[in-house]
Design a protein around this motif. Structure first.
Motif, mmCIF file in Angstrom:
data_model
loop_
_atom_site.group_PDB
_atom_site.id
_atom_site.type_symbol
_atom_site.label_atom_id
_atom_site.label_comp_id
_atom_site.label_asym_id
_atom_site.label_seq_id
_atom_site.Cartn_x
_atom_site.Cartn_y
_atom_site.Cartn_z
ATOM 1 N N TYR A 16 -44.294 26.437 -4.609
ATOM 2 C CA TYR A 16 -45.718 26.205 -4.354
ATOM 3 C C TYR A 16 -46.620 26.700 -5.474
ATOM 4 N N ILE A 19 -49.994 24.809 -6.902
ATOM 5 C CA ILE A 19 -50.327 23.689 -6.018
ATOM 6 C C ILE A 19 -51.825 23.581 -5.754
ATOM 7 N N GLN A 44 -46.257 19.271 -5.416
ATOM 8 C CA GLN A 44 -45.517 20.419 -5.928
ATOM 9 C C GLN A 44 -44.913 20.046 -7.283
#
Length: 376
Positions: A16, A19, A44
């Motif tokens: 993540y 992101i 992602q």
């Protein structure tokens, strides 16, 4: 037992990381931010950035790779065409800081020579909390905010350093700082990078990022000259959309135009009016579609990055549409001199695009004052 010719590489990815960048959330820490980013269509990209680093290692025939399952590492290895042993599998789909630390622990227990990790400053803190200075590590930049000195300048650069080590070339090491900022304060336009400690990093200074310079520019007269020059250009061109990047140098231009500015975001103006503030990558593509566009950006002091650090809203798709000729780079000569000859850095997320943009670039350093400086 490890043979003399084998090189044991650890690979871990924070899936993540980064992101929140393209959707203008200025960070990725916390489940709530990640959920908001995903709901807004964020993708992602950390695993892809790790695969770009690992692709540099395809010629090494002595690799033994230990990694975590799926997006935490194995996906990147497979994408790069490298075999690896999975030594950790998270128990939940959405991984948190503790999963990064658990993966690092399992990987390091295998007696690795180098740990490659993909993420941002928060991920560096997670690795530091687990390892301290006990292991040689190198970060693959994938986060929104990267103030730490433990990261390579680009994903490919991280892979090149790892390849040097795998080939047995002499690569010394040094202690590099781990820093992080308060994301809530960051979203309010306040940047204070806190020192957390140091980790051991391969000493290949061409490829390793410097710690970001703190504080604001004090060359007020020079900034005024830059601001006056660029603001005049904008005022004389009322048909073009001007995309205003982040940073204090660009903020000075907005002040000269008497416009509100998102210090750590991206704004769009036309005819001395704000069209959109703090835009996401998707919104920027929509607003600029079919329009004449110029981009005003500056570099990060001490590091030299002009793309890929804190401005992920400037997506490869946008930069390709824009073209190198429509990029207005602004910086004081003091900021350039502080690089001590190091080139400006391009890390758009697209290696082919970075290659197209590389070479000598024109930088506005004062009123009708420009210099040429290399970018790679």
């Amino acid at each position: 037992m490890k043979t003399k010719t084998s090189f044991r590489l650890g690979v871990v990815v924070n899936p993540y990381a980064g992101i929140g960048g393209a959707v203008a959330l200025k960070g990725s820490d916390g489940a709530a931010i990640r959920e908001k980013a995903l709901a807004q269509g964020a993708e992602q990209q950390a695993a892809d950035k790790m695969s770009r680093a690992l692709a540099q290692l395809q010629g090494a025939d002595n690799l033994i790779i230990y990694t975590a399952s799926g997006a935490m590492g194995m996906d990147s290895c497979e994408q790069a065409g490298l075999s690896a042993d999975v030594v950790y599998t998270p128990q939940t789909a959405q991984t948190e800081a503790e999963h990064t630390q658990q993966a690092v622990r399992a990987i390091v227990e295998k007696g690795i020579d180098l740990l490659l990790f993909a993420g941002g400053d928060g991920t560096a803190r997670n690795v530091f909390d687990e390892l301290g200075a006990t292991q040689v590590v190198l970060g693959v930049p994938a986060g929104v905010k990267i103030h730490s000195g433990v990261y390579a300048v680009t994903p490919s650069a991280a892979g090149k350093v790892a390849l040097k080590m795998a080939q047995g070339q002499l690569v010394s090491e040094f202690d590099a700082e781990v820093r992080d900022i308060d994301e809530d304060a960051f979203r309010q336009g306040n940047v204070t990078a806190k020192y957390y400690g140091e980790m051991r990093v391969p000493r290949e200074l061409e490829y390793i990022q410097a710690v970001k310079m703190g504080g604001k520019e004090h060359e007020e007269l020079v900034l005024d000259d830059i601001a006056d020059y660029v603001s005049e250009m904008i005022e004389q061109d009322d048909e073009t959309l001007y995309v205003m990047g982040s940073g204090s140098t660009v903020a000075a231009i907005m002040d000269a135009l008497n416009l509100d500015n998102t210090l750590l975001g991206v704004d769009v103006i036309r005819d001395r009016r704000i069209i959109a503030s703090d835009v996401s990558a998707k919104t920027l593509l929509e607003i600029t579609d079919g329009q004449p566009v110029k981009l005003v950006i500056t570099l990060i002091g001490g590091q030299g990055h002009i793309l890929g650090r804190g401005n992920q809203q400037l997506s490869p798709a946008f930069i390709k549409r824009l073209g190198k000729q429509n990029m207005l780079i602004v910086a004081t000569k003091q900021k350039l001199q502080a690089l001590e000859g190091r080139p400006l850095r391009l890390d758009s997320g697209d290696d082919a695009l970075d290659e197209t943009l590389s070479g000598s670039v024109q930088i506005i350093t004062g009123y009708q004052d420009k210099v040429l400086y290399p970018a790679v």
